[in-house]
Motif scaffolding. Sequence first.
Motif, PDB file in Angstrom:
ATOM      1  N   MET A 109       0.851  -1.210   0.000  1.00  0.00           N
ATOM      2  CA  MET A 109       0.000   0.000   0.000  1.00  0.00           C
ATOM      3  C   MET A 109       0.878   1.249   0.000  1.00  0.00           C
ATOM      4  O   MET A 109       1.742   1.400   0.839  1.00  0.00           O
ATOM      5  N   SER A 110       0.658   2.123  -0.978  1.00  0.00           N
ATOM      6  CA  SER A 110       1.495   3.315  -1.101  1.00  0.00           C
ATOM      7  C   SER A 110       1.154   4.324  -0.017  1.00  0.00           C
ATOM      8  O   SER A 110       0.026   4.416   0.451  1.00  0.00           O
ATOM      9  N   GLU A 111       2.164   5.082   0.389  1.00  0.00           N
ATOM     10  CA  GLU A 111       1.978   6.080   1.436  1.00  0.00           C
ATOM     11  C   GLU A 111       1.195   7.268   0.900  1.00  0.00           C
ATOM     12  O   GLU A 111       1.434   7.747  -0.194  1.00  0.00           O
ATOM     13  N   LYS A 112       0.217   7.735   1.693  1.00  0.00           N
ATOM     14  CA  LYS A 112      -0.611   8.865   1.282  1.00  0.00           C
ATOM     15  C   LYS A 112       0.230  10.132   1.201  1.00  0.00           C
ATOM     16  O   LYS A 112       0.964  10.451   2.133  1.00  0.00           O
ATOM     17  N   PRO A 113       0.155  10.860   0.071  1.00  0.00           N
ATOM     18  CA  PRO A 113       0.953  12.092  -0.084  1.00  0.00           C
ATOM     19  C   PRO A 113       0.616  13.103   1.002  1.00  0.00           C
ATOM     20  O   PRO A 113      -0.528  13.237   1.414  1.00  0.00           O
ATOM     21  N   HIS A 114       1.644  13.801   1.474  1.00  0.00           N
ATOM     22  CA  HIS A 114       1.432  14.801   2.517  1.00  0.00           C
ATOM     23  C   HIS A 114       0.852  16.073   1.911  1.00  0.00           C
ATOM     24  O   HIS A 114       1.368  16.593   0.928  1.00  0.00           O
ATOM     25  N   LYS A 115      -0.216  16.575   2.513  1.00  0.00           N
ATOM     26  CA  LYS A 115      -0.818  17.832   2.077  1.00  0.00           C
ATOM     27  C   LYS A 115      -0.204  18.966   2.883  1.00  0.00           C
ATOM     28  O   LYS A 115      -0.387  19.054   4.092  1.00  0.00           O
ATOM     29  N   TRP A 116       0.528  19.822   2.208  1.00  0.00           N
ATOM     30  CA  TRP A 116       1.241  20.904   2.887  1.00  0.00           C
ATOM     31  C   TRP A 116       0.280  21.986   3.357  1.00  0.00           C
ATOM     32  O   TRP A 116      -0.533  22.491   2.582  1.00  0.00           O
ATOM     33  N   SER A 117       0.401  22.349   4.635  1.00  0.00           N
ATOM     34  CA  SER A 117      -0.406  23.442   5.164  1.00  0.00           C
ATOM     35  C   SER A 117       0.246  24.774   4.772  1.00  0.00           C
ATOM     36  O   SER A 117       1.415  24.824   4.408  1.00  0.00           O
ATOM     37  N   GLU A 118      -0.541  25.845   4.884  1.00  0.00           N
ATOM     38  CA  GLU A 118       0.002  27.171   4.564  1.00  0.00           C
ATOM     39  C   GLU A 118       1.141  27.535   5.513  1.00  0.00           C
ATOM     40  O   GLU A 118       2.120  28.163   5.127  1.00  0.00           O
ATOM     41  N   GLU A 119       1.006  27.116   6.787  1.00  0.00           N
ATOM     42  CA  GLU A 119       2.049  27.407   7.775  1.00  0.00           C
ATOM     43  C   GLU A 119       3.345  26.685   7.412  1.00  0.00           C
ATOM     44  O   GLU A 119       4.438  27.260   7.513  1.00  0.00           O
ATOM     45  N   GLU A 120       3.225  25.427   6.972  1.00  0.00           N
ATOM     46  CA  GLU A 120       4.400  24.649   6.579  1.00  0.00           C
ATOM     47  C   GLU A 120       5.081  25.273   5.365  1.00  0.00           C
ATOM     48  O   GLU A 120       6.310  25.403   5.318  1.00  0.00           O
ATOM     49  N   LYS A 121       4.274  25.660   4.379  1.00  0.00           N
ATOM     50  CA  LYS A 121       4.835  26.259   3.157  1.00  0.00           C
ATOM     51  C   LYS A 121       5.514  27.599   3.459  1.00  0.00           C
ATOM     52  O   LYS A 121       6.587  27.886   2.936  1.00  0.00           O
ATOM     53  N   LYS A 122       4.873  28.383   4.320  1.00  0.00           N
ATOM     54  CA  LYS A 122       5.441  29.686   4.667  1.00  0.00           C
ATOM     55  C   LYS A 122       6.772  29.526   5.396  1.00  0.00           C
ATOM     56  O   LYS A 122       7.762  30.195   5.074  1.00  0.00           O
ATOM     57  N   TYR A 123       6.802  28.605   6.364  1.00  0.00           N
ATOM     58  CA  TYR A 123       8.025  28.401   7.143  1.00  0.00           C
ATOM     59  C   TYR A 123       9.133  27.846   6.246  1.00  0.00           C
ATOM     60  O   TYR A 123      10.290  28.260   6.357  1.00  0.00           O
ATOM     61  N   LEU A 124       8.770  26.936   5.347  1.00  0.00           N
ATOM     62  CA  LEU A 124       9.754  26.378   4.422  1.00  0.00           C
ATOM     63  C   LEU A 124      10.383  27.486   3.585  1.00  0.00           C
ATOM     64  O   LEU A 124      11.603  27.521   3.391  1.00  0.00           O
ATOM     65  N   GLY A 125       9.548  28.398   3.102  1.00  0.00           N
ATOM     66  CA  GLY A 125      10.060  29.496   2.291  1.00  0.00           C
ATOM     67  C   GLY A 125      10.973  30.423   3.075  1.00  0.00           C
ATOM     68  O   GLY A 125      11.931  30.979   2.525  1.00  0.00           O
ATOM     69  N   GLU A 126      10.694  30.583   4.363  1.00  0.00           N
ATOM     70  CA  GLU A 126      11.494  31.483   5.194  1.00  0.00           C
ATOM     71  C   GLU A 126      12.863  30.903   5.539  1.00  0.00           C
ATOM     72  O   GLU A 126      13.853  31.625   5.612  1.00  0.00           O
ATOM     73  N   ILE A 127      12.908  29.579   5.748  1.00  0.00           N
ATOM     74  CA  ILE A 127      14.170  28.972   6.189  1.00  0.00           C
ATOM     75  C   ILE A 127      15.028  28.456   5.046  1.00  0.00           C
ATOM     76  O   ILE A 127      16.196  28.111   5.249  1.00  0.00           O
ATOM     77  N   THR A 128      14.476  28.411   3.830  1.00  0.00           N
ATOM     78  CA  THR A 128      15.210  27.813   2.705  1.00  0.00           C
ATOM     79  C   THR A 128      16.459  28.584   2.266  1.00  0.00           C
ATOM     80  O   THR A 128      17.524  27.982   2.112  1.00  0.00           O
ATOM     81  N   PRO A 129      16.397  29.919   2.072  1.00  0.00           N
ATOM     82  CA  PRO A 129      17.573  30.634   1.558  1.00  0.00           C
ATOM     83  C   PRO A 129      18.812  30.460   2.433  1.00  0.00           C
ATOM     84  O   PRO A 129      18.753  30.642   3.650  1.00  0.00           O
ATOM     85  N   GLY A 130      19.913  30.090   1.788  1.00  0.00           N
ATOM     86  CA  GLY A 130      21.189  30.003   2.485  1.00  0.00           C
ATOM     87  C   GLY A 130      21.409  28.741   3.285  1.00  0.00           C
ATOM     88  O   GLY A 130      22.390  28.620   4.008  1.00  0.00           O
ATOM     89  N   LYS A 131      20.493  27.770   3.172  1.00  0.00           N
ATOM     90  CA  LYS A 131      20.652  26.535   3.942  1.00  0.00           C
ATOM     91  C   LYS A 131      20.685  25.317   3.029  1.00  0.00           C
ATOM     92  O   LYS A 131      20.054  25.302   1.973  1.00  0.00           O
ATOM     93  N   HIS A 132      21.411  24.302   3.448  1.00  0.00           N
ATOM     94  CA  HIS A 132      21.415  23.033   2.728  1.00  0.00           C
ATOM     95  C   HIS A 132      20.132  22.278   3.069  1.00  0.00           C
ATOM     96  O   HIS A 132      19.528  22.484   4.118  1.00  0.00           O
ATOM     97  N   ARG A 133      19.751  21.364   2.190  1.00  0.00           N
ATOM     98  CA  ARG A 133      18.461  20.700   2.355  1.00  0.00           C
ATOM     99  C   ARG A 133      18.375  19.827   3.597  1.00  0.00           C
ATOM    100  O   ARG A 133      17.315  19.672   4.193  1.00  0.00           O
ATOM    101  N   LYS A 134      19.488  19.251   4.021  1.00  0.00           N
ATOM    102  CA  LYS A 134      19.480  18.433   5.240  1.00  0.00           C
ATOM    103  C   LYS A 134      19.180  19.318   6.448  1.00  0.00           C
ATOM    104  O   LYS A 134      18.439  18.926   7.359  1.00  0.00           O
ATOM    105  N   GLU A 135      19.729  20.522   6.459  1.00  0.00           N
ATOM    106  CA  GLU A 135      19.479  21.453   7.558  1.00  0.00           C
ATOM    107  C   GLU A 135      18.023  21.899   7.548  1.00  0.00           C
ATOM    108  O   GLU A 135      17.378  22.010   8.591  1.00  0.00           O
ATOM    109  N   ILE A 136      17.482  22.135   6.346  1.00  0.00           N
ATOM    110  CA  ILE A 136      16.078  22.520   6.198  1.00  0.00           C
ATOM    111  C   ILE A 136      15.180  21.400   6.715  1.00  0.00           C
ATOM    112  O   ILE A 136      14.202  21.639   7.426  1.00  0.00           O
TER     113      ILE A 136
END
Length: 199
Positions: free
Chosen positions: A1-28
Amino acid sequence: MSEKPHKWSEEEKKYLGEITPGKHRKEILDLMNEKFEYKFKLSQITSAIKRYGYNTEFDGQFQKGHKTWNKGTKGLTGPNKTSFQKGCKPWNKKEIGSERIDSNGYILMKVKEPNVWKLKHRILYEKYHNIKLTQDDVVIFADQNKLNLEKDNLILINKSQLLRMNHEKLIFHDKELTKTGSNIAKLIMKVSERKGKDE
């Protein structure tokens, strides 16, 4: 059974956008998993960064003619040879216990190698009260000052309480008002729960 795709919340998307610049993906990835209850995978972070058009400023590639600082030195001798002996640390490596402030103004502390950082106010709350916080636990600042890590300024609530406090505007710059607000939110939730059982 395949894993259900995660539905990104607005809070998750906003925080991801804020922490992404200047960081490696493992740190993110580490920061996302520290902040949210859902346990993200590196592939999900990589996909989301691309999907939402965020830029880490690290593409993992080098321009033509660029020489890497840590390129192997096999065969080199004399002044041009660069050798890293065992135990030698890169100049920009942060020691465990180092601190920095993220894009949201929270203090992060390095707790583990190679690059694991945690929110300092959560670390201190656990220390102050000798408990282990769960993913549902949220520690807020009674006076909204993210640099004030005094024991009486840190309030433990859960994510449902936080949503209720934000919705009812029960978070203030006054410590005592915010503490009262957390109790009001808890009371509102209990009343709603009781009504639901009675219906």
